[in-house]
Each structure stands twice: as structure tokens, then as C-alpha cells.
Design a protein around this motif. Structure first.
Motif, short mmCIF file in Angstrom:
data_model
loop_
_atom_site.label_atom_id
_atom_site.label_comp_id
_atom_site.label_asym_id
_atom_site.label_seq_id
_atom_site.Cartn_x
_atom_site.Cartn_y
_atom_site.Cartn_z
N ASN A 1 12.89 -2.58 -17.94
CA ASN A 1 12.15 -2.47 -16.67
C ASN A 1 12.15 -1.06 -16.11
N MET A 2 12.12 -0.06 -16.98
CA MET A 2 12.15 1.31 -16.51
C MET A 2 10.85 1.65 -15.77
N GLY A 3 9.72 1.19 -16.32
CA GLY A 3 8.44 1.45 -15.66
C GLY A 3 8.36 0.82 -14.29
N GLY A 4 8.85 -0.42 -14.17
CA GLY A 4 8.83 -1.09 -12.88
C GLY A 4 9.72 -0.42 -11.86
N TYR A 5 10.88 0.07 -12.32
CA TYR A 5 11.78 0.77 -11.41
C TYR A 5 11.15 2.06 -10.91
N ILE A 6 10.52 2.81 -11.82
CA ILE A 6 9.88 4.06 -11.42
C ILE A 6 8.77 3.79 -10.41
N GLN A 7 7.98 2.75 -10.67
CA GLN A 7 6.85 2.46 -9.80
C GLN A 7 7.30 2.10 -8.39
N LYS A 8 8.43 1.41 -8.26
CA LYS A 8 8.86 0.94 -6.95
C LYS A 8 9.85 1.88 -6.26
N GLN A 9 10.65 2.62 -7.04
CA GLN A 9 11.75 3.37 -6.45
C GLN A 9 11.55 4.89 -6.48
N ILE A 10 10.79 5.39 -7.44
CA ILE A 10 10.63 6.85 -7.58
C ILE A 10 9.35 7.27 -6.88
N LYS A 11 9.48 8.10 -5.85
CA LYS A 11 8.33 8.42 -5.01
C LYS A 11 8.07 9.91 -4.86
N THR A 12 8.97 10.77 -5.31
CA THR A 12 8.80 12.20 -5.14
C THR A 12 9.10 12.92 -6.45
N PRO A 13 8.60 14.15 -6.62
CA PRO A 13 8.95 14.92 -7.82
C PRO A 13 10.44 15.12 -7.97
N GLN A 14 11.14 15.30 -6.85
CA GLN A 14 12.59 15.47 -6.89
C GLN A 14 13.27 14.24 -7.48
N GLU A 15 12.82 13.05 -7.07
CA GLU A 15 13.41 11.82 -7.58
C GLU A 15 13.09 11.64 -9.06
N TYR A 16 11.90 12.05 -9.48
CA TYR A 16 11.56 12.01 -10.91
C TYR A 16 12.54 12.87 -11.71
N PHE B 1 0.84 -1.20 0.00
CA PHE B 1 0.00 0.00 0.00
C PHE B 1 0.87 1.25 0.00
N GLN B 2 1.92 1.26 0.81
CA GLN B 2 2.80 2.43 0.89
C GLN B 2 3.53 2.67 -0.44
N GLU B 3 3.93 1.61 -1.13
CA GLU B 3 4.62 1.76 -2.41
C GLU B 3 3.72 2.39 -3.47
N ARG B 4 2.43 2.25 -3.30
CA ARG B 4 1.49 2.83 -4.28
C ARG B 4 1.11 4.26 -3.93
N LYS B 5 1.08 4.59 -2.65
CA LYS B 5 0.58 5.89 -2.21
C LYS B 5 1.73 6.89 -2.09
N ASN B 6 2.09 7.49 -3.20
CA ASN B 6 3.11 8.54 -3.23
C ASN B 6 2.90 9.36 -4.50
N PHE B 7 3.85 10.20 -4.82
CA PHE B 7 3.71 11.06 -6.00
C PHE B 7 3.55 10.24 -7.27
N ASN B 8 4.08 9.05 -7.29
CA ASN B 8 3.98 8.21 -8.47
C ASN B 8 2.52 7.89 -8.80
#
Length: 815
Positions: A479-494, A299-306
């Protein structure tokens, strides 16, 4: 820290990215600007005050008192601990009441071109493909950032272009204000947008913040820019408004009920609809039900800026498909740009649209439609042919100009200059004597002649050429989409992630070109458009696209595999060094057992991201649209192999699929069907494949070494073909005939070549110390690289294989 070669690519990123090394500061300014602007089209504070706030945040000076409270809220949002996650909405409200009750929403806009391949590859000529690609690059990398007040950094080797770039960006901003100006009392859109609002704009798409009242205006401007500049390309842009806390915790439901406590209910997280959004309620490996800790993590991995970016992606797909009724006050996109045709009117060269002019000053006097003429002009401009007389003297006035364009060769030259590889590439040839290749024939027939300058004796080569063949290299990040979904959580990280990938991707391509290519001399050109360029010296490559997670370039066939292998390996190597190893795998990671090639210096994967590459070697006369279908199939095959190896062997490295097509009629179906029906045979429960592709990057290096070794030893080509003809006779018969053939080789050196570069590293038996040459075995399947050895033999360039290698092999043969 970034390596030297990675750092040099900073010159290709916009100036604001170089100046603003702190992405967190950029996001602070962006969010504060949107909140300070307010809800309406008129700012709630004077524009000078907003600019003063921006400057204060940039320079870390005192914030104006009127907006100090807004900046404090933004910093309070950023100060929320990374590991903090409330179990209920009530806890979030109690913890951050001021942020919860902030009613000014922040706009977020996402847009870009769609159906890009349909637009770029509708023509069979490289000039038009180049122009279409350059036109989209101009919009993506120059025009859209110019909306926000950004100007591109021009390479130092062309200082005169700086003013041209500045003037063009000014024209873009004037166009932006003019096309959307409805009420003169309202601020101009160029005043509303500032550079820090951009999250990323590097690969055909843009994601940016925006004051809430201007979301639809910005989305409309993005779509309109693509249509007015390209005339026929499809584009789409969408926007949405979000609450402040949603930037940190993802979408917040209006009734405040759909949160972690709701998700942990047995009847909820096992619901198929909920599982499609948050992931399966069962563990992927054990197949058992997830415990509370695992469900909470999902749940936490889904609930972020992503999650906000995901919502925009969904809206983007709906609008792209022509669906209206999204609750926005915007014009419909059900009817994409198109031109009517007539059966009795002359059409353009592509036979798609009615011609509007015949250009008598171009070779062949072609008929051009409006869109094709724009592509042709842009293609010439991209090759630094600003003085093309035909486009300046035309009688047709379309009120269209190419604008500022910076060619990929210009960026490559800048890379050579800053990385210290200038002399290694030019080898004493004056830079002003080397021009850009204009047509595929020039890439395929450019030769490394024995002496480019006989009088000066500056450069000596053994005579080498690609015999009219070129190599298409298409690469894509795995696996760029999978990496973004799991690892990128903020606008700064994007923002940081997009910068890192673009920098490393460009650096990898330029490093590969500099390492394996040098200027080449045009010889034996026969096409009317090129025959007068015989004897000229060119850069023997064509870069069509570098951006997002894609690479597409055309190179001489004799260097295609080496360039592809270097691009993939350099991407992993350089990305693993970025930002103190944030993308690096643990040093304990070991996936060396995945490789079928057991040579020397096997190293495990080093990076969490890698590239898959499709390489097509074919005649330069092969229609580009046909070649595009084939190398895209090869790329998909390589990506599938990468996914399968990751699942089976935990392999994170890159993969390459290759195909050598000697004639256009060689493949009439799909590559997969061709291999399954023509190169696969089942005998006595075993499957025999007369091919081994796709390869890992390490396997590809072994294949290249084997081909070069055969070429260096002057291995008779007729004997290579003879062994290939034996492959269809079955496993045992082939092994027996291969051993009989091997013992009859007169030259001991040739036997040692086969043993050292083919039998020992490729064909080791699994149950003893012998070998099963010419086969290799894995998981009930027998494969062989011999087919590729024979196909690649004519295109192997052995000149860079050290002469000491040949001497060592000869010494071993005589010992």
C-alpha cells in the motif's frame, strides 16, 4: 529517534542527505534557485550571485539583496498554515496576491527505467542478471545524481574507491555537458543543476526540480543516459512547468473555476468522471452519500503537491506507451532501442541479438553481443573483479567502460562494522579470507562445515547445507501508493519518505543476513566455472536489488524463511521508530485475532507500512527467468492476502507466501491454478486446502518453530510422509487416522512435539477446548500446514534452536 541499526544505513545514502538533515531547507533552496534563474535559458542573475544565495541559505546567513525578494516569496509559500484551504479561488488570490501573480514557473522532471524485468532477466545466467541489475543501480544511484553535482559516499572499508567514484562522477558531468551542448553561449546543464533540486532518486526513478527552460533537456539526458549505458534497456522521462502556488495547492485551472465551490455542487461530485479522480461520493463503509465535510476532505487530499506528481506519472505512462502529441518539442519514443538480427549470423548466448565477439578467455568461450558483453563486464566489476583480464585484452573496442560500482557486499560489510555485528558474523574468520559468491551453485552448495579452520579451531558448526537448493526472496512494500496519496503532500515529505524507506529497507536486509548467515565453505562444486573454487569461504548470498519499495536476493535454502521473516518484521519495527513515530500505528490498535497461529507473545501490528514477501525454494539449476515468474506470483499472492486481511481484520502487518519446488516440472501452470486444482478439494459443503500459505509474519515464525522442533526431535521422515498421504482422504477420515497414528508413536517426546508445536497453536477447535489436527478452520475453509512441514523439513537448520529447547521438551516427555 532512529535505532542504532537504522542509523548505520546513513552511510549508504548520499553525502548531501547526511549533511542536510533539514529537508525543508533543501526544498527552500531548490524553489528559490528555480525562481531566481528565471524563465529563459540565461539566468536573470549572474551565476555567482545564485551560488551566493545557495550558500547563504545553507549556512543561514544574510541573503544577497538582489534575490532577497525571491527568497521572501518562497518562505511566504512555506509559511502557509497546513490547515488553510480556501473555499474559492478568489479567496486564495486575495490572501496571497504576490504568490498568485508570480509568473516564473518551476520545472519538475520525473523519469527512470521501464520494463526492468525484461532487461534484467532476459538471461538465464546469474552473472548477466547481476550485471544488468548493477548497471541499472549505477545509473539510478550514481549517474543521475551526478547530473546535479552529487557524489556517492563510499564505504570506509574501501577508501581507495573514493577517488574512483569522484573521477567517474566527473566523467558523467562531462558527458552531460557534451551531449546537450548546442549553443556555447548558453550555460552548461551541470551549472544549471544543483544537489538540492533532487526530491528523490532511490528506487529506479528520479523526481527533481529544474529551471523551467531546461525541463526538456534534463528529460532527454535521462533517457539518453540509460540508452548509451545499457544499449537495450527501456527508459522514459517527462517534465512539466508549474506555478508557484501549485506546489502547495495542486493544479490550478486556467479559468480559475474548478475549485472547491465547483466540486461541492451536486451534479459535479456525483459525476462518474469526477468520482474517478476525487473518489466516490458515497462513504465506503455506510454506502451513504458523503456530507459536505467529507467531500471537502476528499478534495483537499487531492489538491496538493501529490497532484503534480500524479500528472507527471500520467505523462510518463503516455510517453512510455509511445504516444506522441504531448505538446512538447522532443524526439519520439515510439521506437525503443533494439538490434536487428539475421538468420545466418551467430547470435549471443541469449539467442536475442547477433554476437560481436567470442570471448575465448571465459569458461565455455561464449558468444557475446554488445549489450550482453556490457552486462558480463559489469557483473564482474560488481564482484570486485576489476582485474578481469578478458575484458581488458579484448580486441573489440566499444568505447564503453564499467565505471564506478560499489557492490552490495561492500555495503553489508560497512553495516557489520558500524553496527557491532562484525564478530558475530565472521566468528573469528579473517575477513580477507571470505570472498563473494559468484554463481548460484556456490550459494546452494556452500556448507556450514564442522570446522572451517581445523588448526585454529575458530569456528565449529554441525554439518549443514542446502543440498544444492537456494531461496529466492522477493519483497515489496504494501500500500505504498495509497499511503503517498493520502499522507504525502509536500516535496519535503516526499524527500523524507523516500529516505526513510530506503534506509530502513537496507538496514532490514542487512540485519536479517547478519542474524541468520555466516561465511560458508564451498564443497562438492561440479560446474566447470566453479570447480576450482572448492574449499574457498564465501558470503553465501546474492543481493540483486534494494531500492524504491523492492527487495530481491538469493540465499541458501535452509535460511530462506528465517531471513524473509526477519526482513519483514525488522522493516515494521525500524520504520515505526523513524521521526518520532510518524509511521507508527496507535498503541490501541489491535489486530491479533487475524493470526491462525496462536502461540506465545502475539503482538499487534506496529507500523502503517509493511512488506509482503514471496519465497521460492528451488534447485540452483532452475532457470532464473522461470524462477522469476514463480516468485513474482508468490509475491502477488502475498500482497493480495495483505490487502484482504487489512480489509477484513484491519491488519497492517506483513505477509509471506512460500513454495518449495523440488523439480522444475512440478508446476506447469500458475501457482494459483496449481493450488486450486491439485491441493484443494470440496467435500460436503466444506473446502479442504492441503496448504495454508500465504502466512502472516507471526504465523511464519510459528511454522519455522514447528519444522525445527520436528527436526530436533529426529521425527521420522517416513511418518511425516504418511500423515501427508492421509490429507487427501477428507476431513473426518484424516482426523481419525491422524489420532490413530499419533497414539502409535513410540517416543513420548515425539507426541509432545506434535502437541506443543502443531496441535495446540495451530489446530484448536472453535467450539471447544479440543483440536481438529491436522486441520485448522477459518470461514468455512479447512487448511493445514502439514504439507509445508514436510516440504521444508529437509531444509530446516535446527543448529540455532537452543539446546535447552530440546532438553525442555525431553523433560516434559519424561515428567
Amino acid at each position: 529517534m532512529l535505532s542504532t541499526k537504522v542509523l548505520t544505513t546513513n552511510l549508504f545514502i548520499f553525502a548531501y542527505l547526511n549533511e542536510m538533515t533539514d529537508s525543508k531547507k533543501s526544498m527552500t533552496i531548490a524553489i528559490a534557485w528555480c525562481l531566481a534563474w528565471g524563465k529563459g535559458r540565461q539566468p536573470q542573475f549572474p551565476l555567482p550571485l545564485l551560488q551566493e544565495m545557495r550558500e547563504a541559505l545553507l549556512n543561514e546567513t544574510e541573503i544577497p539583496g538582489e534575490v532577497a525578494g525571491i527568497v521572501a516569496e518562497v518562505r511566504r509559500l512555506e509559511a502557509i498554515p497546513e490547515d488553510y484551504f480556501p473555499e474559492t479561488i478568489a479567496q486564495l488570490q486575495d490572501k496571497y496576491p504576490d504568490l498568485w501573480h508570480q509568473d516564473t514557473k518551476i520545472g519538475l522532471v520525473y523519469g527512470g527505467a521501464t520494463k526492468i524485468k525484461q532487461y534484467v532477466f532476459e538471461s538465464a545466467k546469474i552473472q548477466d542478471v547481476r550485471g544488468a541489475s548493477a548497471l541499472l543501480d549505477q545509473i539510478n544511484l550514481i549517474d543521475l545524481p551526478a547530473f546535479f553535482g552529487l557524489e556517492p559516499t563510499v564505504c570506509d572499508i574501501y577508501p581507495d574507491a573514493r577517488q574512483e567514484a569522484r573521477n567517474w562522477c566527473q566523467q558523467v558531468r562531462q558527458w552531460l555537458d557534451k551531449c546537450l551542448l548546442e549553443n556555447e553561449s548558453e550555460p552548461k546543464l551541470s551549472e544549471v543543476l544543483i544537489p538540492e533540486l533532487i526530491i528523490y532518486s532511490t528506487g529506479g526513478n528520479i523526481l527533481a526540480f529544474c529551471p523551467a527552460a531546461f525541463v526538456d533537456d534534463l528529460a532527454n539526458a535521462i533517457e539518453k543516459r540509460y540508452t548509451e549505458r545499457t544499449l537495450t534497456a527501456n527508459s522514459c522521462a517527462v517534465g512539466e512547468k508549474f506555478r508557484l502556488l501549485e506546489l502547495r495547492f495542486g493544479l490550478l485551472n486556467d479559468d480559475n473555476k474548478l475549485w472547491l465551490d465547483w466540486y461541492l455542487r451536486q451534479d459535479v461530485h456525483t459525476n462518474p468522471i469526477v468520482e474517478s479522480y476525487f473518489g466516490s461520493s458515497r462513504d465506503k463503509q455506510t454506502k451513504k452519500k458523503k456530507n459536505v465535510e467529507q467531500l471537502t476532505q476528499a478534495f483537499q487530499e487531492r489538491k496538493n503537491f501529490n497532484e503534480l506528481a500524479g500528472k507527471l506519472a500520467g505523462l510518463f505512462q503516455q510517453r512510455r506507451n509511445g504516444n506522441d502529441g504531448l505538446g512538447v518539442n522532443r524526439s519520439s519514443r515510439c521506437y525503443p532501442p533494439m538490434y536487428e538480427t539475421h538468420p545466418y549470423l551467430i547470435r549471443d548466448e541469449n539467442e536475442y541479438r547477433c554476437a560481436v565477439i567470442r570471448e575465448d578467455k571465459l569458461p565455455g568461450k561464449p558468444y557475446l553481443s554488445e549489450s550482453l558483453r556490457c552486462k558480463r563486464i559489469m557483473g564482474d566489476k560488481a564482484k570486485k573483479e576489476q582485474e578481469s583480464q578478458w575484458c581488458r585484452d579484448t580486441e573489440l573496442d566499444l568505447d564503453w567502460e564499467p565505471g564506478f560500482v560499489e557492490s552490495w557486499v561492500s555495503k553489508f560489510k560497512q553495516f557489520l562494522q558500524d553496527s557491532g555485528l562484525w564478530q558475530d558474523y565472521y566468528l573469528g574468520i579473517p575477513e580477507n579470507r571470505v570472498i563473494e559468491a559468484k554463481r548460484l551453485e556456490e550459494i546452494g552448495k556452500a556448507s556450514r562445515s564442522e570446522q572451517i579452520f581445523p588448526k585454529k579451531k575458530l569456528l565449529k558448526y554441525s554439518i549443514t547445507s542446502s543440498n544444492g537448493f537456494v531461496g529466492y526472496i522477493s519483497a515489496d512494500v504494501n500500500n505504498m501508493g495509497g499511503y503517498i496519496q493520502k499522507q504525502i503532500k509536500t516535496p519535503q515529505e516526499y524527500q523524507e519518505f523516500s529516505q526513510d524507506v530506503l534506509q530502513v529497507m537496507e538496514s532490514s536486509v542487512y540485519t536479517a543476513l547478519a542474524k541468520h548467515l555466516n561465511p560458508r565453505k564451498l564443497e562438492n562444486l561440479t560446474e566447470p566455472e566453479s570447480i576450482n573454487r572448492n574449499g574457498r569461504i564465501v558470503h553465501p548470498f546474492e543481493i540483486l536489488a534494494i531500492g524504491g519499495d523492492d527487495v530481491l536476493l538469493i540465499v541458501p535454502a535452509d535460511k530462506a524463511l528465517e531471513i524473509a521473516q526477519t526482513i519483514g518484521s525488522e522493516f515494521e519495527k525500524q520504520l515505526a521508530e523513524v521521526r518520532n513515530g510518524v509511521y507508527a500505528l496507535p498503541k490501541t490498535h489491535d489486530d491479533k485475532s487475524v493470526h491462525r497461529y496462536q502461540g506465545e507473545n502475539i503482538k499487534p501490528s506496529r507500523c502503517k507500512l509493511s512488506m509482503s514477501v514471496g519465497v521460492l525454494i528451488t534447485d540452483y539449476k532452475t532457470p532464473i527467468y522461470y524462477a522469476e515468474r514463480l516468485y513474482e506470483q508468490l509475491l502477488k499472492s502475498a500482497k493480495k492476502q495483505a490487502k484482504d486481511l487489512k480489509d477484513s481484520y484491519n491488519y497492517y502487518g506483513g505477509t509471506v507466501d512460500i513454495l518449495t519446488m523440488k523439480s522444475v516440472t512440478m508446476i506447469s501452470s500458475k501457482v494459483k491454478e496449481f493450488r486450486e486444482e491439485g491441493l484443494t478439494k470440496k467435500i460436503r459443503g466444506s473446502e479442504l486446502r492441503r496448504y495454508a500459505a500465504p502466512y502472516t509474519l507471526y504465523e511464519l515464525s510459528g511454522l519455522i518453530e514447528a519444522v525445527k522442533a520436528l527436526k530436533v526431535s529426529d521425527f521420522p521422515r517416513s511418518q511425516l510422509y504418511q500423515i501427508r498421504s492421509l490429507l487427501v482422504q477428507g476431513k473426518r477420515t484424516t482426523i481419525l487416522n491422524y489420532r490413530y497414528f499419533r497414539t502409535r508413536l513410540k517416543e513420548r517426546e515425539q507426541r509432545n512435539i506434535l502437541q506443543k508445536y502443531f496441535e495446540e497453536p495451530w489446530c484448536q477447535a472453535k467450539t471447544n477446548e479440543g483440536n481438529i489436527a491436522p486441520w485448522m478452520f477459518r470461514e468455512k475453509v479447512y487448511e493445514t500446514i502439514w504439507q509445508d512441514l514436510v516440504d521444508l523439513y529437509p531444509f530446516s537448520d535446527e543448529t540455532d534452536m537452543a539446546s535447552t529447547n530440546k532438553k525442555s521438551v525431553t523433560t516434559e516427555a519424561n515428567s
